[in-house]
Each structure stands twice: as structure tokens, then as C-alpha cells.
Design a protein around this motif. Structure first.
Motif, PDB file in Angstrom:
ATOM      1  N   GLU A  70     -17.558  -2.394   6.126  1.00  0.00           N
ATOM      2  CA  GLU A  70     -17.250  -3.326   5.159  1.00  0.00           C
ATOM      3  C   GLU A  70     -15.378  -2.983   5.223  1.00  0.00           C
ATOM      4  O   GLU A  70     -14.843  -3.999   5.258  1.00  0.00           O
ATOM      5  CB  GLU A  70     -17.441  -3.491   3.999  1.00  0.00           C
ATOM      6  CG  GLU A  70     -16.213  -4.664   2.986  1.00  0.00           C
ATOM      7  CD  GLU A  70     -17.304  -4.628   2.148  1.00  0.00           C
ATOM      8  OE1 GLU A  70     -16.248  -5.373   0.652  1.00  0.00           O
ATOM      9  OE2 GLU A  70     -18.631  -4.334   1.291  1.00  0.00           O
ATOM     10  N   PHE A  71     -15.378  -2.161   4.987  1.00  0.00           N
ATOM     11  CA  PHE A  71     -13.805  -1.435   5.287  1.00  0.00           C
ATOM     12  C   PHE A  71     -13.197  -1.469   6.752  1.00  0.00           C
ATOM     13  O   PHE A  71     -12.234  -2.203   7.094  1.00  0.00           O
ATOM     14  CB  PHE A  71     -13.432   0.054   5.081  1.00  0.00           C
ATOM     15  CG  PHE A  71     -12.121   0.153   4.892  1.00  0.00           C
ATOM     16  CD1 PHE A  71     -11.676  -0.194   3.579  1.00  0.00           C
ATOM     17  CD2 PHE A  71     -11.653   1.253   5.575  1.00  0.00           C
ATOM     18  CE1 PHE A  71      -9.791   1.073   3.439  1.00  0.00           C
ATOM     19  CE2 PHE A  71     -10.351   1.612   5.604  1.00  0.00           C
ATOM     20  CZ  PHE A  71      -9.818   1.487   4.367  1.00  0.00           C
ATOM     21  N   ASP A 130       3.007   1.812   3.555  1.00  0.00           N
ATOM     22  CA  ASP A 130       3.757   1.136   2.478  1.00  0.00           C
ATOM     23  C   ASP A 130       2.576   0.768   0.535  1.00  0.00           C
ATOM     24  O   ASP A 130       2.911   0.733  -0.051  1.00  0.00           O
ATOM     25  CB  ASP A 130       5.112   1.672   2.628  1.00  0.00           C
ATOM     26  CG  ASP A 130       5.029  -0.355   3.083  1.00  0.00           C
ATOM     27  OD1 ASP A 130       3.924  -0.089   4.000  1.00  0.00           O
ATOM     28  OD2 ASP A 130       5.859  -0.818   2.598  1.00  0.00           O
ATOM     29  N   ARG A 131       2.692  -0.412   1.400  1.00  0.00           N
ATOM     30  CA  ARG A 131       0.736  -1.089   0.085  1.00  0.00           C
ATOM     31  C   ARG A 131       0.240  -0.591  -0.865  1.00  0.00           C
ATOM     32  O   ARG A 131       0.230  -1.023  -1.319  1.00  0.00           O
ATOM     33  CB  ARG A 131       0.679  -2.210   1.247  1.00  0.00           C
ATOM     34  CG  ARG A 131       1.627  -3.772   2.097  1.00  0.00           C
ATOM     35  CD  ARG A 131       1.925  -3.960   2.408  1.00  0.00           C
ATOM     36  NE  ARG A 131       0.602  -5.390   2.165  1.00  0.00           N
ATOM     37  CZ  ARG A 131      -0.365  -6.432   2.807  1.00  0.00           C
ATOM     38  NH1 ARG A 131      -0.588  -6.093   3.584  1.00  0.00           N
ATOM     39  NH2 ARG A 131      -1.526  -6.785   1.740  1.00  0.00           N
ATOM     40  N   LEU A 132      -0.472   0.692   0.677  1.00  0.00           N
ATOM     41  CA  LEU A 132      -1.567   1.000   0.023  1.00  0.00           C
ATOM     42  C   LEU A 132      -1.312   2.100  -1.124  1.00  0.00           C
ATOM     43  O   LEU A 132      -1.171   2.068  -1.946  1.00  0.00           O
ATOM     44  CB  LEU A 132      -2.334   2.099   0.640  1.00  0.00           C
ATOM     45  CG  LEU A 132      -3.893   3.117   0.364  1.00  0.00           C
ATOM     46  CD1 LEU A 132      -4.743   2.222  -0.394  1.00  0.00           C
ATOM     47  CD2 LEU A 132      -4.084   3.847   1.666  1.00  0.00           C
ATOM     48  N   ASP A 135      -5.385  -6.493   3.087  1.00  0.00           N
ATOM     49  CA  ASP A 135      -5.540  -6.848   1.641  1.00  0.00           C
ATOM     50  C   ASP A 135      -6.572  -6.291   1.344  1.00  0.00           C
ATOM     51  O   ASP A 135      -6.475  -5.754  -0.250  1.00  0.00           O
ATOM     52  CB  ASP A 135      -5.620  -8.377   0.954  1.00  0.00           C
ATOM     53  CG  ASP A 135      -4.044  -8.096   1.457  1.00  0.00           C
ATOM     54  OD1 ASP A 135      -2.974  -7.568   0.910  1.00  0.00           O
ATOM     55  OD2 ASP A 135      -3.829 -10.037   1.219  1.00  0.00           O
ATOM     56  N   ARG A 136      -8.440  -7.156   1.748  1.00  0.00           N
ATOM     57  CA  ARG A 136      -9.095  -6.160   1.179  1.00  0.00           C
ATOM     58  C   ARG A 136      -9.376  -4.849   1.520  1.00  0.00           C
ATOM     59  O   ARG A 136     -10.274  -4.057   0.292  1.00  0.00           O
ATOM     60  CB  ARG A 136     -10.672  -6.749   1.849  1.00  0.00           C
ATOM     61  CG  ARG A 136     -11.793  -6.660   1.717  1.00  0.00           C
ATOM     62  CD  ARG A 136     -11.784  -7.509   0.432  1.00  0.00           C
ATOM     63  NE  ARG A 136     -13.843  -6.833  -0.212  1.00  0.00           N
ATOM     64  CZ  ARG A 136     -14.198  -5.848  -1.032  1.00  0.00           C
ATOM     65  NH1 ARG A 136     -13.499  -5.918  -1.835  1.00  0.00           N
ATOM     66  NH2 ARG A 136     -14.781  -5.595  -0.986  1.00  0.00           N
ATOM     67  N   LYS A 137      -8.867  -3.706   2.425  1.00  0.00           N
ATOM     68  CA  LYS A 137      -9.167  -2.647   3.164  1.00  0.00           C
ATOM     69  C   LYS A 137      -7.907  -2.375   1.381  1.00  0.00           C
ATOM     70  O   LYS A 137      -8.956  -0.827   0.735  1.00  0.00           O
ATOM     71  CB  LYS A 137      -8.413  -1.880   4.461  1.00  0.00           C
ATOM     72  CG  LYS A 137      -9.162  -2.570   5.099  1.00  0.00           C
ATOM     73  CD  LYS A 137      -8.461  -1.984   6.394  1.00  0.00           C
ATOM     74  CE  LYS A 137      -9.396  -2.231   7.520  1.00  0.00           C
ATOM     75  NZ  LYS A 137      -9.167  -2.860   8.423  1.00  0.00           N
TER      76      LYS A 137
END
Length: 56
Positions: A12-13, A49-51, A19-21
């Protein structure tokens, strides 16, 4: 997390957008350090950076 369950999550990942990850990575429970690392290796480097912001 058991291997079969993790393989499903990992597939799934792989298919998910960034965004879903991030949601999968942040919301998943009972992952081992190795499993988190395996998911992180599939994460787009340009969006780390988002994570990081989501984990803060």
C-alpha cells in the motif's frame, strides 16, 4: 507487526502518493525499527522535510 500484515502495508505504501505515505508512516503502530526503516527507504527523498514536520 507480523510479516504478512507488514507486506500488505508495504505494498500500500509503495502505491500511495506522498501525503498517504506520510499518513501511513505516522499512523502505523507496532512497527519494528527495521520495518520503519524499510518504509523510509521507499519514501521520496525530496519530501523528507514534510515527513519530518509530520513527525514533530
Amino acid at each position: 507487526m507480523e510479516l504478512r500484515e507488514f507486506e500488505t502495508l508495504k505494498n500500500e505504501f509503495k502505491k500511495a502518493d506522498t501525503d498517504r505515505k506520510i499518513r501511513i508512516y505516522v499512523d502505523s503502530e507496532e512497527l519494528s525499527q527495521f520495518q520503519y526503516k524499510e518504509l523510509l527507504q521507499m519514501f521520496p527523498l525530496g519530501d523528507l522535510d514534510r515527513l519530518e514536520a509530520a513527525l514533530a
